[in-house]
Design a protein around this motif. Structure first.
Motif, PDB file in Angstrom:
ATOM      1  N   SER A   1      45.017 -91.384  11.394  1.00 44.02           N
ATOM      2  CA  SER A   1      43.758 -91.118  12.092  1.00 44.02           C
ATOM      3  C   SER A   1      43.910 -91.341  13.595  1.00 44.02           C
ATOM      4  N   ALA A   2      44.693 -92.353  13.986  1.00 45.33           N
ATOM      5  CA  ALA A   2      44.942 -92.592  15.409  1.00 45.33           C
ATOM      6  C   ALA A   2      45.722 -91.434  16.039  1.00 45.33           C
ATOM      7  N   LEU A   3      46.674 -90.878  15.304  1.00 42.57           N
ATOM      8  CA  LEU A   3      47.410 -89.709  15.805  1.00 42.57           C
ATOM      9  C   LEU A   3      46.477 -88.498  15.940  1.00 42.57           C
ATOM     10  N   ALA A   4      45.511 -88.382  15.032  1.00 40.47           N
ATOM     11  CA  ALA A   4      44.527 -87.303  15.152  1.00 40.47           C
ATOM     12  C   ALA A   4      43.719 -87.432  16.441  1.00 40.47           C
ATOM     13  N   VAL A   5      43.403 -88.674  16.828  1.00 39.70           N
ATOM     14  CA  VAL A   5      42.686 -88.898  18.093  1.00 39.70           C
ATOM     15  C   VAL A   5      43.477 -88.332  19.266  1.00 39.70           C
ATOM     16  N   LEU A   6      44.773 -88.645  19.305  1.00 38.48           N
ATOM     17  CA  LEU A   6      45.616 -88.163  20.406  1.00 38.48           C
ATOM     18  C   LEU A   6      45.680 -86.636  20.429  1.00 38.48           C
ATOM     19  N   CYS A   7      45.759 -86.033  19.255  1.00 40.57           N
ATOM     20  CA  CYS A   7      45.865 -84.569  19.192  1.00 40.57           C
ATOM     21  C   CYS A   7      44.557 -83.889  19.616  1.00 40.57           C
ATOM     22  N   VAL A   8      43.419 -84.429  19.183  1.00 39.44           N
ATOM     23  CA  VAL A   8      42.138 -83.852  19.595  1.00 39.44           C
ATOM     24  C   VAL A   8      41.943 -84.020  21.096  1.00 39.44           C
ATOM     25  N   LEU A   9      42.385 -85.150  21.642  1.00 37.54           N
ATOM     26  CA  LEU A   9      42.318 -85.361  23.087  1.00 37.54           C
ATOM     27  C   LEU A   9      43.104 -84.280  23.823  1.00 37.54           C
ATOM     28  N   ARG A  10      44.293 -83.972  23.336  1.00 38.72           N
ATOM     29  CA  ARG A  10      45.114 -82.926  23.946  1.00 38.72           C
ATOM     30  C   ARG A  10      44.454 -81.549  23.801  1.00 38.72           C
ATOM     31  N   ALA A  11      43.875 -81.290  22.622  1.00 37.63           N
ATOM     32  CA  ALA A  11      43.192 -80.011  22.401  1.00 37.63           C
ATOM     33  C   ALA A  11      42.005 -79.853  23.339  1.00 37.63           C
ATOM     34  N   ASP A  12      41.235 -80.925  23.519  1.00 37.24           N
ATOM     35  CA  ASP A  12      40.084 -80.865  24.418  1.00 37.24           C
ATOM     36  C   ASP A  12      40.523 -80.626  25.851  1.00 37.24           C
ATOM     37  N   ALA A  13      41.623 -81.264  26.261  1.00 40.94           N
ATOM     38  CA  ALA A  13      42.143 -81.049  27.614  1.00 40.94           C
ATOM     39  C   ALA A  13      42.594 -79.601  27.794  1.00 40.94           C
ATOM     40  N   ALA A  14      43.260 -79.033  26.773  1.00 39.08           N
ATOM     41  CA  ALA A  14      43.699 -77.640  26.851  1.00 39.08           C
ATOM     42  C   ALA A  14      42.504 -76.688  26.916  1.00 39.08           C
ATOM     43  N   ASP A  15      41.462 -76.995  26.166  1.00 36.36           N
ATOM     44  CA  ASP A  15      40.265 -76.156  26.187  1.00 36.36           C
ATOM     45  C   ASP A  15      39.568 -76.223  27.543  1.00 36.36           C
ATOM     46  N   ARG A  16      39.532 -77.408  28.110  1.00 36.36           N
ATOM     47  CA  ARG A  16      38.934 -77.554  29.447  1.00 36.36           C
ATOM     48  C   ARG A  16      39.699 -76.717  30.472  1.00 36.36           C
ATOM     49  N   ARG A  17      41.048 -76.728  30.398  1.00 33.93           N
ATOM     50  CA  ARG A  17      41.849 -75.919  31.320  1.00 33.93           C
ATOM     51  C   ARG A  17      41.539 -74.430  31.152  1.00 33.93           C
ATOM     52  N   TRP A  18      41.417 -73.994  29.905  1.00 33.86           N
ATOM     53  CA  TRP A  18      41.118 -72.588  29.645  1.00 33.86           C
ATOM     54  C   TRP A  18      39.759 -72.204  30.247  1.00 33.86           C
ATOM     55  N   ARG A  19      38.772 -73.064  30.064  1.00 30.06           N
ATOM     56  CA  ARG A  19      37.435 -72.772  30.583  1.00 30.06           C
ATOM     57  C   ARG A  19      37.436 -72.737  32.108  1.00 30.06           C
ATOM     58  N   ARG A  20      38.207 -73.639  32.727  1.00 34.65           N
ATOM     59  CA  ARG A  20      38.276 -73.632  34.192  1.00 34.65           C
ATOM     60  C   ARG A  20      38.954 -72.357  34.694  1.00 34.65           C
ATOM     61  N   CYS A  21      40.033 -71.940  34.027  1.00 33.22           N
ATOM     62  CA  CYS A  21      40.723 -70.709  34.433  1.00 33.22           C
ATOM     63  C   CYS A  21      39.830 -69.494  34.277  1.00 33.22           C
ATOM     64  N   ARG A  22      39.024 -69.492  33.220  1.00 36.21           N
ATOM     65  CA  ARG A  22      38.117 -68.364  32.999  1.00 36.21           C
ATOM     66  C   ARG A  22      37.003 -68.336  34.033  1.00 36.21           C
ATOM     67  N   ALA A  23      36.541 -69.534  34.432  1.00 34.81           N
ATOM     68  CA  ALA A  23      35.418 -69.613  35.378  1.00 34.81           C
ATOM     69  C   ALA A  23      35.855 -69.348  36.811  1.00 34.81           C
ATOM     70  N   ALA A  24      37.126 -69.580  37.131  1.00 37.19           N
ATOM     71  CA  ALA A  24      37.592 -69.462  38.516  1.00 37.19           C
ATOM     72  C   ALA A  24      37.365 -68.077  39.122  1.00 37.19           C
ATOM     73  N   PRO A  25      37.718 -66.968  38.431  1.00 44.87           N
ATOM     74  CA  PRO A  25      37.469 -65.630  39.032  1.00 44.87           C
ATOM     75  C   PRO A  25      35.989 -65.356  39.244  1.00 44.87           C
ATOM     76  N   LEU A  26      35.148 -65.887  38.323  1.00 49.57           N
ATOM     77  CA  LEU A  26      33.714 -65.651  38.475  1.00 49.57           C
ATOM     78  C   LEU A  26      33.185 -66.368  39.703  1.00 49.57           C
ATOM     79  N   LEU A  27      33.668 -67.611  39.926  1.00 55.02           N
ATOM     80  CA  LEU A  27      33.223 -68.367  41.103  1.00 55.02           C
ATOM     81  C   LEU A  27      33.700 -67.695  42.388  1.00 55.02           C
ATOM     82  N   THR A  28      34.934 -67.153  42.353  1.00 55.01           N
ATOM     83  CA  THR A  28      35.475 -66.476  43.540  1.00 55.01           C
ATOM     84  C   THR A  28      34.644 -65.233  43.862  1.00 55.01           C
ATOM     85  N   ALA A  29      34.297 -64.479  42.819  1.00 52.03           N
ATOM     86  CA  ALA A  29      33.514 -63.260  43.010  1.00 52.03           C
ATOM     87  C   ALA A  29      32.131 -63.574  43.545  1.00 52.03           C
TER      88      ALA A  29
END
Length: 426
Positions: A397-425
């Motif tokens: 269960s502790a290893l699952a915590v670390l993996c979900v933390l990594r998944a959430d960080a990856a999702d945040r990066r994806w959302r920021r990359c997607r939002a960046a062109p919209l903010l620039t425009a």
């Protein structure tokens, strides 16, 4: 209710009961393990391999058969899967040794592998995108509800008729409902019904060769999918360890009677039902649809609950039941979202409309943890004792915590990359 809402309600109920029956059919194996050891002469390691015989085909076939299920459609995939799973378990316990039992369990697992992707696809077709987490969270209660009913019925049948007849009633019910699914479960496209507030990628039919051209490697390359799959692997390892070993742990280590141990183990299942029902609503309303952030907090709480249970296991039934309830509460919700709602969303981000393939691949990879828990924890119990079994679950269960933390960080990066062109425009 409007006609569409009636159709949605009927479809949801059909899918809920159908998937609950797969767990209703799995759960007796965990209840009768003490009998298999005492009366059939199997040791803990052999009992662990029976778990693997059921769950390895489930995991591997789910990853392999997702494209085939997409071609057949949800109705035929779910209906035929339920029929085959029930038929495989009808003779279980009536004759044969460990090899015959393992073969029946393997056929059952392979048949059940079709059911989850079919349910996920049908829910995605019938319900709007802005209710995805709530719908999938509520639907996830089917697995835990089926587990609760399966445990209760198995305990009764075990006491009344012996372990050899425990699987007979679940198998017959599974087959009967499979026939019903084949007769009445249809998609919106088949009925000519339009579902509003859906992304066009979901409501339109996939290109004819989409299922054939998508490979497992293609799905694995979709952003965030690997992190979610590994998170689900560790989470399912814990959940199935509790399903398959908790009654025996309570009996052997804490000295509860067999029926008392089976009933007390329901605390985890009841908590999982509540967690699955609540987490989708919480994610949609509190976390603005960011399911991974909600999952992270929930898995942390589940890990702490398991640790507290292992430290206070000698305090008696009330404390044991409360902490098992909390562990199930915070384990059940993330399991549902990581296995269905989140990969469905990630698959819809892909231009190839990979929602069902993503759900099947993630849930299939996560289910590898379900069959590894059998041989792993069986060997741990045999060589290191029962306390080590529970600490192994805390570690997973502790290893699952670390993996979900990594998944959430990856999702945040994806959302920021997607939002960046919209903010620039702008």
């Amino acid at each position: 209710m409007a006609p569409l809402q009636v159709r949605q309600f009927i479809t949801f109920c059909l899918l809920w009961v159908g998937y609950a029956l797969t767990y209703f059919l799995r759960k007796p194996l965990g209840v009768i393990k003490a009998d298999l050891r005492d009366q059939a002469g199997l040791n803990e390691a052999q009992l662990g391999w029976l778990d693997a015989a059921l769950l390895a085909p489930y995991a591997l076939a789910q990853m392999a058969l997702a494209p085939a299920g997409q071609r057949l459609g949800a109705r035929r995939t779910l209906g035929l899967g339920l029929l085959a799973a029930g038929g495989a378990m009808l003779p279980f316990g009536l004759g044969g040794g460990p090899g015959a039992m393992a073969m029946m369990l393997a056929l059952n697992g392979a048949a059940q592998s079709c059911c989850w992707p079919a349910c996920a696809r049908s829910l995605a077709e019938w319900f709007p995108d802005n209710r995805r987490n709530s719908v999938f969270g509520l639907f996830g209660t089917s697995a835990f509800g089926g587990g609760i009913l399966g445990t209760a019925v198995s305990v009764y049948l075990q006491g009344a008729y012996g372990w050899r007849l425990v699987h007979l009633l679940p198998a017959l019910l599974c087959m009967s409902f499979g026939l019903l699914v084949l007769l009445v479960l249809y998609s919106p496209e088949e009925l000519g019904v339009a579902v509003h507030e859906k992304d066009s990628a979901v409501t339109k039919a996939s290109p004819p060769d989409a299922a054939q051209t998508l490979t497992w490697r293609d799905v694995w390359q979709i952003p965030v999918i690997p992190e979610v799959a590994v998170s689900l692997f560790f989470l399912k390892l814990v959940r199935y360890a509790m399903y398959m070993w908790l009654p025996m742990f309570l009996s052997q280590q804490l000295h509860y009677g067999r029926q008392a141990a089976g009933l007390l183990s329901l605390s985890f299942d009841v908590g999982a039902v509540l967690g699955s029902a609540v987490i989708g609503v919480v994610v949609d309303r509190v976390f603005a649809g960011r399911a991974l952030a909600g999952c992270l907090l929930s898995v942390v709480a589940s890990t702490l609950s398991l640790l507290l249970f292992s430290l206070t296991s000698g305090w008696g039934a009330p404390t044991n039941g409360l902490l098992l309830l909390m562990a199930g509460l915070f384990n059940g919700g993330p399991d549902t979202l990581l296995g269905a709602a989140i990969p469905t969303e990630l698959g819809q981000r892909d231009e190839r409309r990979a929602a069902q393939a993503a759900s099947g691949a993630v849930n299939g990879f996560g289910s590898v943890g379900t069959f590894l828990e059998g041989p792993l924890l069986g060997a741990v119990a045999l060589h290191l004792g029962w306390p080590a079994v529970f600490y192994s679950m805390v570690l997973s269960s502790a290893l699952a915590v670390l993996c979900v933390l990594r998944a959430d960080a990856a999702d945040r990066r994806w959302r920021r990359c997607r939002a960046a062109p919209l903010l620039t425009a702008a």
